[in-house]
Scaffold this active site. Structure first.
Site, mmCIF file in Angstrom:
data_model
loop_
_atom_site.group_PDB
_atom_site.id
_atom_site.type_symbol
_atom_site.label_atom_id
_atom_site.label_comp_id
_atom_site.label_asym_id
_atom_site.label_seq_id
_atom_site.Cartn_x
_atom_site.Cartn_y
_atom_site.Cartn_z
ATOM 1 N N ARG A 1 0.626 -1.515 -0.143
ATOM 2 C CA ARG A 1 -0.015 0.075 -0.269
ATOM 3 C C ARG A 1 0.804 0.956 0.002
ATOM 4 O O ARG A 1 0.349 2.511 0.426
ATOM 5 C CB ARG A 1 -0.561 -0.076 1.048
ATOM 6 N N LYS B 1 2.144 12.177 -11.722
ATOM 7 C CA LYS B 1 1.583 10.627 -11.940
ATOM 8 C C LYS B 1 1.966 9.166 -12.326
ATOM 9 O O LYS B 1 3.325 9.344 -12.482
ATOM 10 C CB LYS B 1 1.597 10.987 -13.794
ATOM 11 N N GLU C 1 7.808 18.093 -24.508
ATOM 12 C CA GLU C 1 7.722 18.781 -23.351
ATOM 13 C C GLU C 1 8.108 20.203 -23.214
ATOM 14 O O GLU C 1 6.276 20.683 -22.709
ATOM 15 C CB GLU C 1 7.641 17.563 -22.619
ATOM 16 N N LYS D 1 5.690 23.574 -14.624
ATOM 17 C CA LYS D 1 5.264 22.331 -14.580
ATOM 18 C C LYS D 1 4.563 22.184 -12.891
ATOM 19 O O LYS D 1 3.362 22.417 -12.799
ATOM 20 C CB LYS D 1 6.051 21.122 -14.924
ATOM 21 N N GLU E 1 -5.565 16.513 -10.990
ATOM 22 C CA GLU E 1 -5.908 17.136 -12.774
ATOM 23 C C GLU E 1 -7.528 16.840 -12.834
ATOM 24 O O GLU E 1 -8.166 16.575 -13.481
ATOM 25 C CB GLU E 1 -5.355 16.175 -13.814
ATOM 26 N N ARG F 1 -4.065 21.623 -14.219
ATOM 27 C CA ARG F 1 -3.304 20.765 -14.897
ATOM 28 C C ARG F 1 -3.505 20.513 -15.758
ATOM 29 O O ARG F 1 -2.925 19.930 -16.643
ATOM 30 C CB ARG F 1 -3.471 19.494 -13.328
ATOM 31 N N ASN G 1 -1.698 18.685 -21.108
ATOM 32 C CA ASN G 1 -1.820 18.150 -21.831
ATOM 33 C C ASN G 1 -1.676 17.956 -23.311
ATOM 34 O O ASN G 1 -2.473 17.751 -24.233
ATOM 35 C CB ASN G 1 -3.522 17.335 -21.531
ATOM 36 N N HIS H 1 -1.276 16.038 -26.341
ATOM 37 C CA HIS H 1 -1.151 14.708 -26.042
ATOM 38 C C HIS H 1 -2.232 13.364 -26.180
ATOM 39 O O HIS H 1 -2.267 12.716 -26.512
ATOM 40 C CB HIS H 1 -1.363 15.102 -24.429
ATOM 41 N N HIS I 1 -0.708 10.591 -28.139
ATOM 42 C CA HIS I 1 -0.843 9.329 -27.459
ATOM 43 C C HIS I 1 -2.194 8.452 -28.512
ATOM 44 O O HIS I 1 -1.351 7.114 -28.839
ATOM 45 C CB HIS I 1 -2.257 9.375 -26.351
ATOM 46 N N HIS J 1 8.233 9.217 -27.224
ATOM 47 C CA HIS J 1 6.659 9.969 -26.401
ATOM 48 C C HIS J 1 6.619 11.214 -26.584
ATOM 49 O O HIS J 1 6.211 11.369 -27.304
ATOM 50 C CB HIS J 1 6.544 9.860 -24.933
#
Ligand code: GLY
Length: 353
Positions: free
Chosen positions: A109, A131, A173, A213, A223, A227, A231, A234, A238, A253
């Site tokens: 956990r 993330k 980025e 950032k 997000e 936030r 993206n 993206h 993606h 990426h």
């Protein structure tokens, strides 16, 4: 979500000591991949605090960001007696920091972890902001959690041995951070001499980029709102990346993000009035430095399907972050299939396809 400490390192050893000192621990594990095991681990093994650390080395590249690799990391943590009070140090690019962060967040956990990003992409994006996750079912970062590292230790000396593909992947980025911040930062990024890199100037640009950032993540760690600015590029990026993976012609990426930025700035111009001249300048920077990802129109439906699976969507509508101008972010924008196909036509035309 706890605030993570981001250290722009002057000296690797003292930064590592400082980061470890923040986390009481019984054992230390270091996650590397085959590249960072060879190229970066030697710079850590001399540090006294790490003499008894246990290394877990996994295969490199995004293709290894899988459930099987994650299970392997859990297995080694278990076999070697990791407890909830153990500390994991992720030494690598975005694949290592994402997967390692997810392993740390879920094992027993959750245990503390430190990211030491070794690529530009991981420094300015992946390792910062909490993330974590893995790819699943052919989809990028499909399973994961928000779980910030305790510290992120950025040592830009690692960039001196970075190949040019990985440099430009991370730089996309940074370009995104320029677009969502100020004209001044965007202009300095477009003007940076990428052929003869001034590493001390690059370090200051990296610091600025990470700060953009961090500032956004602090306002909205999970997000729900602003936030989503991060993206930009993206949704389409993606989809390009997933198509590339499905067709066994994987791309880095940041390259997919750069091509995604071209598409989403076009949507920005058409839908919310992003200035055409700034679109033109950005497209020409991308074309010059990233080349082209080949698609023809019979791929539009597949790309559209990938966009429909994007985890940022709400219901059946595809969610975009667009710009009215540099730094003028408009989140939660949608586009219909016709708009999206027109955007892909623009991409093909401006890339000379
Ligand atoms: N890579 C985008 C984010 O961290 O939100």
């Amino acid at each position: 979500m706890n605030k993570q400490e981001v250290i722009l390192s002057e000296n690797l050893e003292s930064s590592v000591k400082r980061a470890i000192g923040r986390c009481a621990h019984d054992k230390i594990f270091i996650l590397t991949d085959k590249h960072t095991h060879l190229l970066c681990m030697p710079q850590l093994i001399g540090i006294p605090e790490l003499h008894t650390a246990i290394e877990i080395c996994i295969e490199a590249d995004d293709i290894s960001k899988t459930l099987d690799t994650l299970a392997h990391v859990w297995q080694v943590l278990s076999d070697k007696g990791a407890t909830r009070h153990s500390l994991l140090i992720n030494l690598g690019g975005g694949m290592v920091t994402d997967l390692g962060g997810f392993a740390a967040a879920t094992f027993k956990r959750g245990l503390n972890y430190i990211n030491i990003p070794t690529t530009l992409l991981a420094m300015v994006d992946a390792s910062v902001g909490g993330k974590t996750g893995i790819n699943f079912n052919g989809l990028k970062n499909e399973v994961g959690v928000f779980a910030p590292a305790d510290s992120v230790l950025i040592d830009t000396n690692f960039l001196r041995t970075l190949d040019s593909y990985n440099f430009f992947s991370g730089y996309a980025e940074m370009l995104k951070h320029g677009l969502i911040s100020t004209d001044e930062h965007w202009n300095e990024l477009l003007a940076f001499n990428t052929e003869q890199i001034d590493y001390s100037y690059l370090k200051s640009l990296v610091g600025h980029s990470v700060h953009i950032k961090e500032d956004i993540v602090l306002q909205d760690p999970l997000e729900h709102g602003i936030r989503k600015a991060l993206n930009l590029g993206h949704t389409v990026g993606h989809a390009f990346e997933s198509l590339a993976l499905a067709e066994k012609r994987p791309v880095l990426h940041g390259y997919a993000v750069a091509w995604g930025i071209v598409c989403e700035l076009y949507l920005s111009t058409m839908n919310v009035g992003f200035p055409k001249e700034k679109l033109r300048k950005t497209v020409s920077f991308v074309k010059e430095n990233y080349g082209t990802f080949y698609i023809d129109c019979d791929k539009y439906d597949t790309l559209y399907d990938f966009m429909q699976h994007d985890k940022k969507n709400v219901g059946d509508t595809i969610n975009f972050t667009l710009l009215e101008d540099i730094g003028k972010i408009v989140i939660n924008q949608t586009a219909n299939k016709d708009n999206i196909f027109e955007m892909l036509d623009f991409y093909r035309e401006c890339m000379g396809l």
